[in-house]
Design a protein around this motif. Structure first.
Motif, PDB file in Angstrom:
ATOM      1  N   PHE A   1       0.829  -1.200   0.000  1.00 30.23           N
ATOM      2  CA  PHE A   1       0.000   0.000   0.000  1.00 30.23           C
ATOM      3  C   PHE A   1       0.867   1.254   0.000  1.00 30.23           C
ATOM      4  CE2 PHE A   1      -3.252  -2.845   1.500  1.00 30.23           C
ATOM      5  CZ  PHE A   1      -4.456  -2.250   1.178  1.00 30.23           C
ATOM      6  N   PHE A   2       0.472   2.237  -0.798  1.00 26.94           N
ATOM      7  CA  PHE A   2       1.034   3.580  -0.708  1.00 26.94           C
ATOM      8  C   PHE A   2      -0.008   4.409   0.023  1.00 26.94           C
ATOM      9  CE2 PHE A   2       1.468   7.964  -2.064  1.00 26.94           C
ATOM     10  CZ  PHE A   2       2.834   8.169  -1.940  1.00 26.94           C
ATOM     11  N   ILE A   3       0.388   5.060   1.098  1.00 23.97           N
ATOM     12  CA  ILE A   3      -0.558   5.844   1.882  1.00 23.97           C
ATOM     13  C   ILE A   3      -0.112   7.304   1.896  1.00 23.97           C
ATOM     14  CG2 ILE A   3      -1.576   6.178   4.178  1.00 23.97           C
ATOM     15  CD1 ILE A   3      -1.113   3.085   4.553  1.00 23.97           C
ATOM     16  N   ALA A   4      -1.019   8.167   1.487  1.00 21.34           N
ATOM     17  CA  ALA A   4      -0.784   9.608   1.556  1.00 21.34           C
ATOM     18  C   ALA A   4      -1.505  10.102   2.806  1.00 21.34           C
ATOM     19  CB  ALA A   4      -1.321  10.293   0.306  1.00 21.34           C
ATOM     20  N   TRP A   5      -0.742  10.425   3.830  1.00 20.04           N
ATOM     21  CA  TRP A   5      -1.285  10.856   5.113  1.00 20.04           C
ATOM     22  C   TRP A   5      -1.271  12.375   5.151  1.00 20.04           C
ATOM     23  CZ3 TRP A   5      -4.163  10.074   9.046  1.00 20.04           C
ATOM     24  CH2 TRP A   5      -3.937  10.669  10.281  1.00 20.04           C
ATOM     25  N   SER A   6      -2.467  12.965   5.209  1.00 17.30           N
ATOM     26  CA  SER A   6      -2.599  14.421   5.197  1.00 17.30           C
ATOM     27  C   SER A   6      -3.666  14.828   6.207  1.00 17.30           C
ATOM     28  CB  SER A   6      -2.990  14.869   3.775  1.00 17.30           C
ATOM     29  OG  SER A   6      -3.047  16.256   3.701  1.00 17.30           O
ATOM     30  N   PRO A   7      -3.304  14.814   7.494  1.00 22.90           N
ATOM     31  CA  PRO A   7      -4.313  15.092   8.525  1.00 22.90           C
ATOM     32  C   PRO A   7      -4.908  16.487   8.396  1.00 22.90           C
ATOM     33  CG  PRO A   7      -2.099  14.979   9.490  1.00 22.90           C
ATOM     34  CD  PRO A   7      -1.973  14.597   8.046  1.00 22.90           C
TER      35      PRO A   7
ATOM     36  N   PHE B   1       6.216  11.201  -6.907  1.00 21.81           N
ATOM     37  CA  PHE B   1       6.957  10.390  -5.940  1.00 21.81           C
ATOM     38  C   PHE B   1       6.510   8.928  -6.023  1.00 21.81           C
ATOM     39  CE2 PHE B   1       7.318   8.601  -1.574  1.00 21.81           C
ATOM     40  CZ  PHE B   1       8.691   8.424  -1.590  1.00 21.81           C
ATOM     41  N   LYS B   2       5.212   8.729  -6.130  1.00 22.13           N
ATOM     42  CA  LYS B   2       4.676   7.363  -6.193  1.00 22.13           C
ATOM     43  C   LYS B   2       5.221   6.619  -7.411  1.00 22.13           C
ATOM     44  CE  LYS B   2       0.427   6.036  -7.059  1.00 22.13           C
ATOM     45  NZ  LYS B   2      -1.009   6.054  -7.118  1.00 22.13           N
ATOM     46  N   ARG B   3       5.398   7.301  -8.525  1.00 22.47           N
ATOM     47  CA  ARG B   3       5.950   6.670  -9.726  1.00 22.47           C
ATOM     48  C   ARG B   3       7.385   6.196  -9.517  1.00 22.47           C
ATOM     49  NH1 ARG B   3       2.818  10.513 -12.569  1.00 22.47           N
ATOM     50  NH2 ARG B   3       4.541  11.958 -12.819  1.00 22.47           N
ATOM     51  N   GLU B   4       8.102   6.828  -8.598  1.00 21.79           N
ATOM     52  CA  GLU B   4       9.475   6.419  -8.296  1.00 21.79           C
ATOM     53  C   GLU B   4       9.509   5.056  -7.609  1.00 21.79           C
ATOM     54  OE1 GLU B   4      12.431   8.186  -8.870  1.00 21.79           O
ATOM     55  OE2 GLU B   4      11.271   9.646  -9.992  1.00 21.79           O
ATOM     56  N   LEU B   5       8.415   4.686  -6.976  1.00 20.17           N
ATOM     57  CA  LEU B   5       8.335   3.437  -6.218  1.00 20.17           C
ATOM     58  C   LEU B   5       7.621   2.388  -7.061  1.00 20.17           C
ATOM     59  CD1 LEU B   5       7.262   4.952  -2.776  1.00 20.17           C
ATOM     60  CD2 LEU B   5       9.584   4.620  -3.659  1.00 20.17           C
ATOM     61  N   ASP B   6       8.364   1.678  -7.862  1.00 16.62           N
ATOM     62  CA  ASP B   6       7.788   0.706  -8.783  1.00 16.62           C
ATOM     63  C   ASP B   6       7.376  -0.562  -8.032  1.00 16.62           C
ATOM     64  OD1 ASP B   6       7.021  -0.365 -11.232  1.00 16.62           O
ATOM     65  OD2 ASP B   6       8.952  -1.378 -11.456  1.00 16.62           O
ATOM     66  N   GLY B   7       6.077  -0.845  -8.013  1.00 17.56           N
ATOM     67  CA  GLY B   7       5.597  -2.034  -7.320  1.00 17.56           C
ATOM     68  C   GLY B   7       4.483  -1.741  -6.329  1.00 17.56           C
ATOM     69  N   ILE B   8       4.053  -0.483  -6.268  1.00 26.84           N
ATOM     70  CA  ILE B   8       2.916  -0.125  -5.411  1.00 26.84           C
ATOM     71  C   ILE B   8       1.679  -0.811  -5.992  1.00 26.84           C
ATOM     72  CG2 ILE B   8       1.405   1.767  -4.683  1.00 26.84           C
ATOM     73  CD1 ILE B   8       4.100   1.994  -3.352  1.00 26.84           C
ATOM     74  N   GLN B   9       0.897  -1.466  -5.136  1.00 31.57           N
ATOM     75  CA  GLN B   9      -0.274  -2.177  -5.629  1.00 31.57           C
ATOM     76  C   GLN B   9      -1.583  -1.453  -5.325  1.00 31.57           C
ATOM     77  OE1 GLN B   9       1.244  -5.555  -3.479  1.00 31.57           O
ATOM     78  NE2 GLN B   9       1.302  -6.760  -5.345  1.00 31.57           N
ATOM     79  N   LEU B  10      -1.652  -0.790  -4.188  1.00 33.26           N
ATOM     80  CA  LEU B  10      -2.879  -0.091  -3.808  1.00 33.26           C
ATOM     81  C   LEU B  10      -2.525   1.259  -3.194  1.00 33.26           C
ATOM     82  CD1 LEU B  10      -4.584  -3.161  -2.140  1.00 33.26           C
ATOM     83  CD2 LEU B  10      -5.382  -2.046  -4.216  1.00 33.26           C
ATOM     84  N   GLU B  11      -3.434   2.210  -3.351  1.00 37.88           N
ATOM     85  CA  GLU B  11      -3.198   3.537  -2.774  1.00 37.88           C
ATOM     86  C   GLU B  11      -4.342   3.918  -1.859  1.00 37.88           C
ATOM     87  OE1 GLU B  11      -2.929   8.219  -4.060  1.00 37.88           O
ATOM     88  OE2 GLU B  11      -2.489   6.704  -5.576  1.00 37.88           O
ATOM     89  N   LEU B  12      -3.990   4.616  -0.806  1.00 38.47           N
ATOM     90  CA  LEU B  12      -4.971   5.074   0.169  1.00 38.47           C
ATOM     91  C   LEU B  12      -4.621   6.513   0.528  1.00 38.47           C
ATOM     92  CD1 LEU B  12      -7.214   3.452   1.634  1.00 38.47           C
ATOM     93  CD2 LEU B  12      -5.606   3.111   3.494  1.00 38.47           C
ATOM     94  N   GLN B  13      -5.630   7.372   0.588  1.00 35.22           N
ATOM     95  CA  GLN B  13      -5.405   8.736   1.067  1.00 35.22           C
ATOM     96  C   GLN B  13      -6.195   8.886   2.352  1.00 35.22           C
ATOM     97  OE1 GLN B  13      -5.355  12.000  -1.693  1.00 35.22           O
ATOM     98  NE2 GLN B  13      -5.439  10.590  -3.412  1.00 35.22           N
TER      99      GLN B  13
ATOM    100  N   ARG C   1      -7.768  -4.068   5.163  1.00 33.34           N
ATOM    101  CA  ARG C   1      -8.219  -5.446   4.863  1.00 33.34           C
ATOM    102  C   ARG C   1      -9.193  -5.475   3.689  1.00 33.34           C
ATOM    103  NH1 ARG C   1      -8.685  -6.582  10.609  1.00 33.34           N
ATOM    104  NH2 ARG C   1      -6.889  -7.813  11.173  1.00 33.34           N
ATOM    105  N   SER C   2     -10.181  -4.586   3.728  1.00 36.39           N
ATOM    106  CA  SER C   2     -11.202  -4.617   2.669  1.00 36.39           C
ATOM    107  C   SER C   2     -10.617  -4.216   1.317  1.00 36.39           C
ATOM    108  CB  SER C   2     -12.391  -3.733   3.038  1.00 36.39           C
ATOM    109  OG  SER C   2     -12.033  -2.379   2.998  1.00 36.39           O
ATOM    110  N   ARG C   3      -9.652  -3.300   1.296  1.00 38.59           N
ATOM    111  CA  ARG C   3      -9.021  -2.889   0.043  1.00 38.59           C
ATOM    112  C   ARG C   3      -8.093  -3.964  -0.511  1.00 38.59           C
ATOM    113  NH1 ARG C   3      -8.205   2.531  -1.137  1.00 38.59           N
ATOM    114  NH2 ARG C   3      -7.403   1.675  -3.080  1.00 38.59           N
TER     115      ARG C   3
END
Length: 145
Positions: free
Chosen positions: A92-98, A116-128, A141-143
């Motif tokens: 998971f790639f998580i963008a945390w922006s409280p 930045f996310k494109r630099e990390l080859d292999g991210i499968q899911l993203e969450l903000q 879990r559900s994602r």
């Protein structure tokens, strides 16, 4: 001391420290880490690794490592078992922006995220997420499945 940096993030002027990609590759290929927390160093105008989570650390350890009032990027390697009883993993790639973080910080993280996310080859899911409930273990879990 010379620090290798990738200046590919021209849209926001943010560079990506080579360590960011190297640690991600270790997480992905060798499973050396459970999670990685990334921080934008505004003065150096680059994304750096802030924290590495050991493989035995829990999701709660991961969420506790994110500051309550500052933005961060993070990668989490989530292990789970499917209904067919198959062991799987999702990165998971998580963008945390409280909500409580500074507007300027939110803007910098938002404008740098895709590059930045494109630099990390292999991210499968993203969450903000803007608050902890948006990235609770139940959401992960559900994602993942």
């Amino acid at each position: 001391m010379f620090v290798p940096v990738n200046y590919a993030n021209a849209a926001s002027g943010m560079a990506v420290h080579d360590d960011c990609k190297l640690k991600f590759l270790e997480l992905k290929a060798k499973r050396t880490y459970r999670f990685i927390v990334y921080k934008i160093e505004e003065e150096q105008k680059q994304v750096i690794v802030e924290k590495l989570g050991e493989p035995a650390q829990s999701y709660e350890d991961f969420t506790a490592s994110l500051p309550a009032d500052e933005c961060r990027y993070a990668v989490y390697d989530f292990d789970f078992v499917t209904e067919e009883n198959v062991q799987k993993s999702r990165i998971f790639f998580i963008a945390w922006s409280p909500d409580t973080s500074k507007v300027r910080s939110k803007m910098i993280y938002a404008s740098s995220k895709d590059r930045f996310k494109r630099e990390l080859d292999g991210i499968q899911l993203e969450l903000q997420a803007t608050d902890p409930t948006e990235m609770g273990l139940d959401v992960i879990r559900s994602r993942a499945s």
